[in-house]
Design an enzyme around this catalytic site. Structure first.
Site, PDB file in Angstrom:
ATOM      1  N   ASP A  69       1.112  -1.292  -0.181  1.00  0.00           N
ATOM      2  CA  ASP A  69       0.224   0.098  -0.525  1.00  0.00           C
ATOM      3  C   ASP A  69       0.963   1.507  -0.321  1.00  0.00           C
ATOM      4  O   ASP A  69       0.377   2.547  -0.487  1.00  0.00           O
ATOM      5  CB  ASP A  69      -0.869   0.413   1.397  1.00  0.00           C
ATOM      6  N   GLY A  70       2.017   1.775   0.995  1.00  0.00           N
ATOM      7  CA  GLY A  70       2.806   2.094   0.303  1.00  0.00           C
ATOM      8  C   GLY A  70       3.317   2.232  -0.375  1.00  0.00           C
ATOM      9  O   GLY A  70       3.642   4.159  -0.818  1.00  0.00           O
ATOM     10  N   ASP A 139      -3.415   9.533   4.890  1.00  0.00           N
ATOM     11  CA  ASP A 139      -3.764  10.245   5.936  1.00  0.00           C
ATOM     12  C   ASP A 139      -2.259  11.539   6.749  1.00  0.00           C
ATOM     13  O   ASP A 139      -2.193  11.218   5.851  1.00  0.00           O
ATOM     14  CB  ASP A 139      -3.661   9.199   7.369  1.00  0.00           C
ATOM     15  N   ARG A 166      -5.081  16.426  23.736  1.00  0.00           N
ATOM     16  CA  ARG A 166      -4.140  16.007  24.357  1.00  0.00           C
ATOM     17  C   ARG A 166      -4.148  14.877  24.528  1.00  0.00           C
ATOM     18  O   ARG A 166      -4.883  13.531  25.105  1.00  0.00           O
ATOM     19  CB  ARG A 166      -4.039  16.994  25.847  1.00  0.00           C
ATOM     20  N   ASP A 168      -1.358  11.099  21.671  1.00  0.00           N
ATOM     21  CA  ASP A 168      -0.230  10.212  22.010  1.00  0.00           C
ATOM     22  C   ASP A 168      -0.358  11.154  20.544  1.00  0.00           C
ATOM     23  O   ASP A 168       1.266  11.018  19.401  1.00  0.00           O
ATOM     24  CB  ASP A 168      -0.224   8.978  22.038  1.00  0.00           C
ATOM     25  N   THR A 179      -9.070   3.017   7.189  1.00  0.00           N
ATOM     26  CA  THR A 179      -8.256   1.917   7.435  1.00  0.00           C
ATOM     27  C   THR A 179      -6.827   1.852   8.402  1.00  0.00           C
ATOM     28  O   THR A 179      -6.758   0.307   8.224  1.00  0.00           O
ATOM     29  CB  THR A 179      -8.873   0.390   6.162  1.00  0.00           C
ATOM     30  N   ALA A 180      -6.264   2.727   8.458  1.00  0.00           N
ATOM     31  CA  ALA A 180      -4.972   3.156   8.530  1.00  0.00           C
ATOM     32  C   ALA A 180      -4.828   3.313  10.118  1.00  0.00           C
ATOM     33  O   ALA A 180      -5.765   2.776  10.726  1.00  0.00           O
ATOM     34  CB  ALA A 180      -4.578   2.707   7.113  1.00  0.00           C
ATOM     35  N   SER A 182      -5.812   6.072  11.686  1.00  0.00           N
ATOM     36  CA  SER A 182      -7.241   5.868  12.396  1.00  0.00           C
ATOM     37  C   SER A 182      -7.968   4.742  13.133  1.00  0.00           C
ATOM     38  O   SER A 182      -8.307   5.053  14.228  1.00  0.00           O
ATOM     39  CB  SER A 182      -8.012   6.733  11.109  1.00  0.00           C
ATOM     40  N   ALA A 203      -5.338   7.871  22.462  1.00  0.00           N
ATOM     41  CA  ALA A 203      -4.787   7.559  23.465  1.00  0.00           C
ATOM     42  C   ALA A 203      -4.534   8.787  24.173  1.00  0.00           C
ATOM     43  O   ALA A 203      -4.142   9.196  24.771  1.00  0.00           O
ATOM     44  CB  ALA A 203      -3.160   7.213  23.618  1.00  0.00           C
TER      45      ALA A 203
END
Length: 309
Positions: A69-70, A139, A166, A168, A179-180, A182, A203
């Protein structure tokens, strides 16, 4: 498409020689010209033309992405100003965008030149990152530096301030990118037919703690607060800025920015549904293999044996 030029976009470090050889042999038989970026010249046969990276998409009628995919995302970004059909050949591990396996490549190439395919349109995010223009098909993410604190940023939509995060990491994704990163952060899956952006904190410690789904017609503005730790900025998983301590990211949705070749859309969707279900299984690949029928498991084992010397 006969007589046109096909561009090869190669995975940056995987061995692509076998797949490139199949394509080069096929192209010679069909009198098709192949081109590749100048920096990849040494990785392809002498018959493949070398073209400057910023000229490859404009020179070609279609691009063939060889990797995962990359690599596919890189091919789409390469052609964003002049979208061309992109055929994905799978050399990765999972792959939600790529469709063609190497054994199926000759027939896929025949269908490509015969225009026997459908186009799956993809949107992108046009981003102003601290004054630099970048494009993301999956993204864009603000990510904390390990051990240095948290990403703290305010969110504004169409100029109206919504609140702050606030966390990570803070991820803004397209439907394709849902689907990645997120999804891994707990964000929703969004149908590729939907025109939308989703902002998802990973987080979260304070502030907005849920995903925010926005219209394609709205603009997103993220501003680092003075109390934010240094952050890295990633675009489609690629690091584009490191240890930023101030600045902003302005994001807008651009529809029909990429054109992905689909040969069997229904089968492709069914396979992706299966891949998504596998992501949530707490099993290692070897454990999943044990769930297969004996005959299929033995067949896979034979395929993975090293060739005799």
């Amino acid at each position: 498409m006969a007589g046109d030029v096909l561009g090869l976009v190669l995975h940056p470090n995987r061995d692509v020689s076998e797949v490139v050889g199949i394509i080069a042999e096929w192209a010679a038989r069909h009198r098709i010209t192949l081109a590749v970026r100048t920096e990849d010249r040494a990785r392809v046969p002498a018959s493949v033309e070398a073209v400057a990276a910023d000229e490859l998409a404009g020179r070609c009628a279609a691009l063939i992405s060889i990797g995962g995919d990359g690599t596919m995302l890189g091919a789409l970004r390469m052609a964003v100003h002049d979208p061309k059909p992109v055929l994905g050949v799978h050399l990765g591990r999972l792959g939600f965008l790529v469709e063609v396996e190497p054994p199926d490549l000759p027939r896929a190439l025949e269908r490509l030149v015969e225009h026997d395919f459908t186009i799956e349109s993809h949107a992108c995010l046009a981003c102003d990152v601290c004054g630099d223009d970048v494009v993301a098909f999956n993204d864009i993410a603000l990510v904390r530096q390990p051990g240095a604190g948290f990403v703290t940023a305010t969110l504004a939509v169409d100029g109206q301030r919504y609140g702050y995060y606030r966390c990570d990491a803070l991820v803004v994704s397209t439907p394709t990118g849902s689907t990645a990163y997120s999804y891994a952060a707990g964000g929703p899956l969004i149908s590729p037919a939907t025109e939308a952006m989703v902002v998802t904190p990973s987080a979260p410690m304070a502030g907005i703690s849920r995903s925010v789904l926005l219209s394609a017609h709205e603009t997103v503005h993220l501003e680092l607060r003075a109390d934010s730790a240094p952050v890295a900025v990633e675009m489609d998983g690629l690091l584009i800025r490191q240890a930023a301590t101030e600045g902003s990211v302005h994001i807008r949705y651009v529809k029909d920015a990429g054109r992905v070749v689909r040969l069997d859309p229904r089968r492709y969707q069914e396979r992706n549904q299966l891949k998504l279900s596998l992501l949530d299984l707490p099993l290692l690949p070897d454990q999943l293999r044990e769930l297969l029928p004996d005959g299929l498991r033995e067949q896979l084992n034979r395929r993975e044996l090293p060739p005799p010397r």
